[in-house]
Motif scaffolding. Structure first.
Motif, PDB file in Angstrom:
ATOM      1  N   ASN A 278       0.846  -1.182   0.000  1.00 44.13           N
ATOM      2  CA  ASN A 278       0.000   0.000   0.000  1.00 44.13           C
ATOM      3  C   ASN A 278       0.890   1.245   0.000  1.00 44.13           C
ATOM      4  N   GLU A 279       0.275   2.415   0.124  1.00 48.93           N
ATOM      5  CA  GLU A 279       1.055   3.643  -0.005  1.00 48.93           C
ATOM      6  C   GLU A 279       2.107   3.759   1.093  1.00 48.93           C
ATOM      7  N   ILE A 428      -4.230  -7.252   2.563  1.00 52.58           N
ATOM      8  CA  ILE A 428      -3.067  -7.204   1.677  1.00 52.58           C
ATOM      9  C   ILE A 428      -2.461  -8.602   1.549  1.00 52.58           C
ATOM     10  N   GLN A 567      -7.758  -1.014  -0.291  1.00 54.95           N
ATOM     11  CA  GLN A 567      -6.864  -1.327   0.821  1.00 54.95           C
ATOM     12  C   GLN A 567      -5.405  -1.210   0.417  1.00 54.95           C
ATOM     13  N   LEU A 568      -5.117  -1.471  -0.850  1.00 57.93           N
ATOM     14  CA  LEU A 568      -3.750  -1.379  -1.362  1.00 57.93           C
ATOM     15  C   LEU A 568      -3.439   0.003  -1.925  1.00 57.93           C
ATOM     16  N   ASP A 569      -4.363   0.957  -1.711  1.00 53.98           N
ATOM     17  CA  ASP A 569      -4.162   2.326  -2.215  1.00 53.98           C
ATOM     18  C   ASP A 569      -3.880   2.338  -3.709  1.00 53.98           C
ATOM     19  N   ASP A 570      -4.628   1.548  -4.444  1.00 55.12           N
ATOM     20  CA  ASP A 570      -4.442   1.453  -5.891  1.00 55.12           C
ATOM     21  C   ASP A 570      -4.568   2.840  -6.510  1.00 55.12           C
TER      22      ASP A 570
END
Length: 817
Positions: A278-279, A428, A567-570
């Motif tokens: 993620n970010e 994740i 959740q993965l800050d796509d």
């Protein structure tokens, strides 16, 4: 790069428009009132781009016109030089395309835009890059193509740090198909290290793979690592999220990569890749990549700053995956559904379980139902693992029932399904595991079957986090005071941490410079060290937040793939986007819940109480430090026999009632009726407590008495259990093993083996009357306790009984942790 390092620093910008790179290299300037992107190879800031960005690449702020013109002209000159470098002809991108086609064995493939951007950054500009792209995107193609181009230009071999043997095997096979000569350095081929380095020196190796654990091996770190740093043409960190302690799969040994990067000569490109960051993790990994190196004469050179790391983050949607969640009432129902589903779903796949015991038990139950499956866990022999991976790839098995030991890097393009019996603790981690499926097929089914026991399992794994400050300080003090090399086993006599947590902590301290691993153990460096309580606290908060997010994933009424991407800050997730493929979007149909008969069959199969309890055979090292004169092998005449338990805490079937009985909220009381029955069944099936059966009768009982381990926390339970078993066997309850006066406070179980044994050995004594003691010699007894974890209570109690003359001691407990 400082101005003095810049070979173009003295150039005057007198060029014309003809000198500026073409539009496919440099985007047009933005309108004056609208900020726009700069040259795509400009230093990258860690800030997140706007959602919907096609590439997800992070962009820096624009420069002033003069500086930008200077930079673009340099860029054009460099590109012109690199396009004609090497012996294959054509532009650099054309050469990269040829290498890609050789890698995949097809003439119709083209590089993705971000694949090319990463390759160009590495080969043309020797930059450091982090590529965060979905599983199956082609991250390995980036470093294999870059390797091919760099080697053609006279660069040294590529060093790939890869976390798993399975991943190494797949990568070596992929490299071989492309004509790239790859070898690996690992613990299994130490005798070949010199020969491998001779091949590297002779130019016969293109790729060298090693595990992060190798980086912390003293001989490897001191003798091999400097040579690797000096020789490398490219360094690749695969599964780079493991670097970050914010990541779902943090590995302290990955932090050792900082040492490798710091020792690289200036200008050596570095690539890090992952699908699950993620970010926050992306930012942390980029900071690790930006570690400064050593210049000529030992002066620090800013090889990279965080802004100089090219970060390429792409869309994380997996168009082949059909996500679903199925909430079923209990374990038998979930396993019954799995039995039926695996017969309906085409192809082969993976069934994930949260624990080793669960994986082994589920595999056994599926085999009983006639399905070709096998278990794959951390306890599986490495040779067998390789065979099982091949069996799955060749569809010789329907599924592998696995723990997370089968995860990163396993590559089977036609994997048709992934089913989770129990939810991972992080969305994740879940995304990473389901990413095994659907790489080379249009449709793959991904199903989560959450269980009521999931939270308890998460909490247990969470308890293995970085220790409290006083425990860390105690370790440093022990190393400092002795001034000697101490093995992990010896340190256990000074620190109450369990072995796994102690080893992990030492690795972190090693990377932080407070201790150093040497031949034979660990030494203190004397360097100051600060306990970053705030950071560890934030990591803990993040862990709890991820667990809640996993619960939210199960409960969401929205698109499941959208949930995971968020959740993965796509960076490429548009507002309002839905996948159209998951159960919430109506895009997947699952087999229905099993009927009552199928569930009853699964329940009956699980109704098999009884697991072995292996006796301790060796005393821990260094007990003299704790005042105990115990060492080496436990003599046969003082050892317990192989015992029995109703169930393990982390399995299926009877594990549920055992976990419930010993849950903190359950008060002390009599043994539940169901567990009494299960215990009796275990005794009935236990051949070791009976002699040879005559042809016309029952086997005689060898046990002639029962001894209880007197519990302070659950006195009613242990007395009721021991008395009941004695009555069932028709033998007397002859006494107990209990705490000496003044030591009634129960000992801790969350300590290492040596500390646990020391506490038990000082605390226990025999509580047998004179008659029982007089009648004990030559007789066998059943030793009854409520549950066991380390095994030391049973070991010490059995030793006391054996020393008092017992011919044999057979331990029995309800549960094994």
């Amino acid at each position: 790069m400082t101005s003095s390092d810049d070979p173009y620093a003295d150039l005057e910008p007198t060029w014309t428009d003809a000198d500026v790179p073409p539009d496919d290299d440099v985007p047009p300037p933005p309108p004056e009132d609208v900020p726009g992107p700069v040259v795509e190879d400009a230093p990258v800031a860690p800030a997140r781009p706007a959602a919907g960005s096609p590439s997800g690449a992070q962009q820096a702020a624009p420069r002033d016109d003069r500086a930008d013109a200077t930079r673009r002209a340099k860029l054009a000159m460099l590109r012109g030089l690199m396009d004609t470098a090497g012996g294959e002809g054509g532009t650099l991108r054309e050469q990269a395309t040829v290498a890609l086609r050789g890698l995949v064995g097809r003439d119709d493939v083209e590089l993705r835009d971000d694949q090319w951007r990463a390759i160009e950054a590495l080969v043309a500009f020797h930059r450091r890059a982090l590529v965060v792209q979905r599983t199956g995107w082609g991250k390995s193609a980036v470093y294999f193509v870059a390797t091919s181009l760099l080697r053609a230009r006279g660069a040294g071999p590529t060093v790939i740090v890869s976390p798993l043997l399975a991943l190494m095997r797949d990568q070596i096979a992929a490299a071989s198909r492309a004509g790239i000569r790859a070898v690996t350095i690992n613990s299994a081929n130490v005798t070949e290290w010199d020969a491998i380095h001779a091949r590297i020196a002779a130019g016969e190796v293109d790729v060298l793979l090693c595990s992060p654990e190798r980086l912390n091996n003293p001989a490897f770190r001191d003798e091999v690592l400097p040579r690797l740093a000096a020789d490398a043409g490219l360094v690749v960190v695969d599964e780079a999220h493991c670097i970050s302690d914010w990541g779902h799969d943090f590995r302290p040994d990955y932090r050792r990569i900082r040492t490798l990067l710091a020792d690289l000569p200036p200008g050596i490109p570095v690539l890090a890749t992952t699908a699950t960051a993620n970010e926050r993790v992306t930012r942390d990994v980029a900071e690790q990549l930006a570690v400064p190196g050593e210049g000529v004469g030992g002066e620090a050179v800013a090889l990279a700053t965080n802004d100089d790391v090219l970060v390429l983050r792409g869309a994380l949607d997996r168009e082949s995956l059909h996500l679903a969640v199925l909430e079923l009432r209990d374990q038998p129902t979930r396993v019954a559904w799995l039995v039926e589903a695996l017969q309906e779903i085409d192809g082969s796949g993976i069934v994930y379980c949260l624990t080793v015991s669960a994986a082994e038990e589920v595999a056994a139950q599926l085999r009983t139902a006639g399905l070709a499956v096998a278990s794959y866990t951390g306890r599986t022999d490495p040779t067998q693992r390789e065979q099982l991976e091949e069996d799955l790839k060749e569809n010789r098995v329907k599924a592998l029932v696995a723990t997370s030991a089968l995860g990163m890097g396993f590559d089977k393009p036609d994997l048709a399904f992934v089913v989770h019996l129990g939810a991972p603790s992080s969305p994740i981690a879940y995304y990473q595991q389901v990413g095994r499926a659907g790489r080379g097929v249009d449709d793959a089914v991904v199903v989560l079957l959450p269980g009521h026991e999931d939270t308890a399992i998460w909490e247990w794994f969470g308890s293995q986090a970085f220790p409290a400050e006083d425990q860390v300080r105690a370790t440093l003090a022990a190393l400092t005071q002795t001034g000697e090399t101490m093995s992990t086993a010896t340190l256990e006599t000074y620190v109450d941490l369990k072995r796994s947590r102690l080893e992990t902590m030492l690795k972190v301290l090693d990377v932080d410079g407070a201790v150093r691993r040497v031949q034979g153990g660990w030494v203190a460096t004397g360097e100051p060290w600060v306990y970053d309580a705030a950071r560890y606290g934030r990591v803990e908060e993040t862990r709890h937040a991820e667990q809640q997010a996993m619960r939210d994933y199960v409960a969401t009424d929205g698109c499941r793939m959208r949930f995971l991407r968020a959740q993965l800050d796509d960076p490429a997730l548009p507002d309002g986007w839905t996948c159209g493929r998951c159960d919430r979007c109506g895009g997947v149909t699952l087999p229905p819940p099993p009927d009552a008969e199928t569930v009853a069959s699964a329940r009956e199969e699980m109704d098999r109480p009884g697991v072995e309890v292996e006796p301790r055979k060796m005393w821990p090292s260094g007990l003299a430090t704790l005042g105990l004169d115990l060492k080496g092998k436990i003599p046969d005449g003082e050892r317990a026999e192989v015992g029995r338990a109703v169930a393990r805490f982390d399995g299926l079937g009877w594990s549920g009632p055992v976990r419930e009985l010993f849950a903190p909220r359950t008060p002390d009381g009599e043994t539940p009726a169901a567990l009494r029955t299960a215990a009796a069944r275990v005794l009935d099936d236990w051949s070791a407590i009976r002699g040879e059966a005559p042809e016309d009768g029952e086997a005689p009982l060898l046990v002639e008495g029962v001894v209880a381990v007197r519990s302070v926390t659950r006195p009613q339970l242990t007395y009721h259990l021991a008395n009941g078993l004695a009555s069932y066997l028709g033998v007397p309850l002859i006494g107990a093993v209990g705490p000496v006066p003044g030591s009634e406070e129960p000992g801790r179980h969350d300590v290492n083996s040596a500390q646990r044994l020391a506490g038990v050995a000082r605390r226990l004594r025999l509580e047998l009357g004179e008659g029982a003691l007089a009648g004990l010699p030559g007789r066998r007894v059943l030793l009854v306790d409520d549950w066991t974890e380390s095994g030391w209570t049973l070991t010490v109690a059995a030793r006391l009984l054996r020393q008092a003359g017992a011919a044999g001691v057979h331990p029995f407990v309800l549960g094994v942790r």
